[in-house]
Design a protein around this motif. Structure first.
Motif, PDB file in Angstrom:
ATOM      1  N   ASP A  97       9.782 106.160  80.958  1.00  0.00           N
ATOM      2  CA  ASP A  97       9.062 107.398  80.673  1.00  0.00           C
ATOM      3  C   ASP A  97       8.819 107.572  79.179  1.00  0.00           C
ATOM      4  O   ASP A  97       7.731 107.953  78.752  1.00  0.00           O
ATOM      5  CB  ASP A  97       9.834 108.601  81.219  1.00  0.00           C
ATOM      6  CG  ASP A  97       9.811 108.664  82.740  1.00  0.00           C
ATOM      7  OD1 ASP A  97       8.906 108.055  83.347  1.00  0.00           O
ATOM      8  OD2 ASP A  97      10.701 109.311  83.322  1.00  0.00           O
ATOM      9  N   ARG A  98       9.838 107.293  78.382  1.00  0.00           N
ATOM     10  CA  ARG A  98       9.696 107.412  76.923  1.00  0.00           C
ATOM     11  C   ARG A  98       8.673 106.393  76.399  1.00  0.00           C
ATOM     12  O   ARG A  98       7.876 106.703  75.499  1.00  0.00           O
ATOM     13  CB  ARG A  98      11.063 107.185  76.276  1.00  0.00           C
ATOM     14  CG  ARG A  98      11.136 107.570  74.801  1.00  0.00           C
ATOM     15  CD  ARG A  98      12.571 107.781  74.352  1.00  0.00           C
ATOM     16  NE  ARG A  98      13.386 106.591  74.521  1.00  0.00           N
ATOM     17  CZ  ARG A  98      13.836 105.854  73.502  1.00  0.00           C
ATOM     18  NH1 ARG A  98      13.522 106.180  72.253  1.00  0.00           N
ATOM     19  NH2 ARG A  98      14.580 104.801  73.722  1.00  0.00           N
ATOM     20  N   ARG A 101       5.129 107.619  77.168  1.00  0.00           N
ATOM     21  CA  ARG A 101       4.721 108.688  76.238  1.00  0.00           C
ATOM     22  C   ARG A 101       4.316 108.100  74.895  1.00  0.00           C
ATOM     23  O   ARG A 101       3.325 108.528  74.280  1.00  0.00           O
ATOM     24  CB  ARG A 101       5.853 109.695  76.067  1.00  0.00           C
ATOM     25  CG  ARG A 101       6.106 110.566  77.296  1.00  0.00           C
ATOM     26  CD  ARG A 101       6.961 111.778  76.955  1.00  0.00           C
ATOM     27  NE  ARG A 101       8.293 111.408  76.520  1.00  0.00           N
ATOM     28  CZ  ARG A 101       9.336 111.246  77.347  1.00  0.00           C
ATOM     29  NH1 ARG A 101       9.182 111.418  78.658  1.00  0.00           N
ATOM     30  NH2 ARG A 101      10.527 110.926  76.874  1.00  0.00           N
ATOM     31  N   ARG A 104       0.841 106.476  75.295  1.00  0.00           N
ATOM     32  CA  ARG A 104      -0.228 107.475  75.322  1.00  0.00           C
ATOM     33  C   ARG A 104      -0.535 107.987  73.924  1.00  0.00           C
ATOM     34  O   ARG A 104      -1.697 108.130  73.537  1.00  0.00           O
ATOM     35  CB  ARG A 104       0.177 108.664  76.201  1.00  0.00           C
ATOM     36  CG  ARG A 104       0.214 108.395  77.691  1.00  0.00           C
ATOM     37  CD  ARG A 104       0.440 109.714  78.433  1.00  0.00           C
ATOM     38  NE  ARG A 104       0.626 109.524  79.852  1.00  0.00           N
ATOM     39  CZ  ARG A 104       1.784 109.523  80.473  1.00  0.00           C
ATOM     40  NH1 ARG A 104       2.903 109.692  79.773  1.00  0.00           N
ATOM     41  NH2 ARG A 104       1.851 109.354  81.777  1.00  0.00           N
ATOM     42  N   TRP A 188      -0.616 104.843  84.945  1.00  0.00           N
ATOM     43  CA  TRP A 188       0.755 105.334  84.902  1.00  0.00           C
ATOM     44  C   TRP A 188       1.362 105.469  86.294  1.00  0.00           C
ATOM     45  O   TRP A 188       2.373 106.117  86.468  1.00  0.00           O
ATOM     46  CB  TRP A 188       0.792 106.691  84.183  1.00  0.00           C
ATOM     47  CG  TRP A 188      -0.025 106.679  82.951  1.00  0.00           C
ATOM     48  CD1 TRP A 188      -1.222 107.321  82.741  1.00  0.00           C
ATOM     49  CD2 TRP A 188       0.227 105.975  81.739  1.00  0.00           C
ATOM     50  NE1 TRP A 188      -1.707 107.056  81.500  1.00  0.00           N
ATOM     51  CE2 TRP A 188      -0.852 106.243  80.852  1.00  0.00           C
ATOM     52  CE3 TRP A 188       1.247 105.141  81.322  1.00  0.00           C
ATOM     53  CZ2 TRP A 188      -0.914 105.707  79.578  1.00  0.00           C
ATOM     54  CZ3 TRP A 188       1.167 104.611  80.038  1.00  0.00           C
ATOM     55  CH2 TRP A 188       0.106 104.892  79.184  1.00  0.00           C
TER      56      TRP A 188
END
Length: 208
Positions: A97-98, A101, A104, A188
């Motif tokens: 998840d990190r 991010r 993105r 994603w």
């Protein structure tokens, strides 16, 4: 993503060619993904596309960080930067998840496979359409991909090249099954099984 020193004028050969598009791709695995990407490099050599494979591997956060740092160097310029990442299963990769991010935030695109890249290869052989853990995907691939060993993970790209379109269609079918309708897989997606490797091939305009 445009960083670094401009490329300048169009490349030339015997005939004037359109300007080359440059891609930087970092992959999580050291063997299987790299073999596949090197196969793409060979097939794209007569097209105005340059695909550079990053020299770092590892878990998602460090991989995306390496891609971002590479793209920021002053001596290179890329039209698109990609990371080929695994979700993993039965437990998701801790830093995923990190990492997404960070991707993105830095205009890095991701080709994500759930649970792992082997699902993309399985789709070349009409397999990999049901939930599977990462180690199970590798075992299943051993049954259909000649020479593939779950431990060494090496294979011959020629044995999958002719099935690329089949895999692309199968990946889109999985995408729709997971209620993410659309012509292109969202980069994603984390549903199992699912893969957005076809999005990278589309960006490269790869048609063997």
């Amino acid at each position: 993503m445009r960083r670094g020193k401009p490329l300048g004028t169009k490349k030339q050969n015997a005939n004037t060619r359109e300007q080359e598009r440059r891609f930087l791709v970092y992959c999580e695995g050291e063997v299987t993904e790299k073999i596949y990407l090197r196969g793409l490099v060979r097939d794209l050599r007569d097209k105005p596309i340059s695909l550079k494979i990053g020299n770092s591997h590892g878990e998602p956060w460090s991989l995306v960080s390496s891609a971002v740092a590479h793209a920021a160097r002053a001596d290179e310029l890329f039209d698109e930067v990609w990371c080929v990442l695994d979700v993993e299963a039965p437990q998701q990769a801790p830093s995923l998840d990190r990492a997404l991010r960070l991707a993105r935030a830095n205009d890095v695109k991701c080709a994500l496979s759930s649970p792992c890249f082997e699902v993309w290869l399985l789709l070349h052989f009409d397999r990999g359409r049901s939930y599977v853990a990462s180690h199970q995907a590798a075992k299943e691939l051993e049954k259909v991909l000649k020479g593939y060993d779950p431990k060494g993970k090496a294979f011959d790209f020629d044995d999958v090249r002719g099935h690329t379109e089949k895999a692309r269609r199968a990946a889109l079918d999985l995408h729709d099954r997971h209620e993410q309708p659309g012509r292109q897989i969202e980069c994603w997606c984390v549903s199992n099984p699912c893969t957005s490797m076809g999005s990278l091939l589309d960006a490269l305009d790869y048609r063997p």
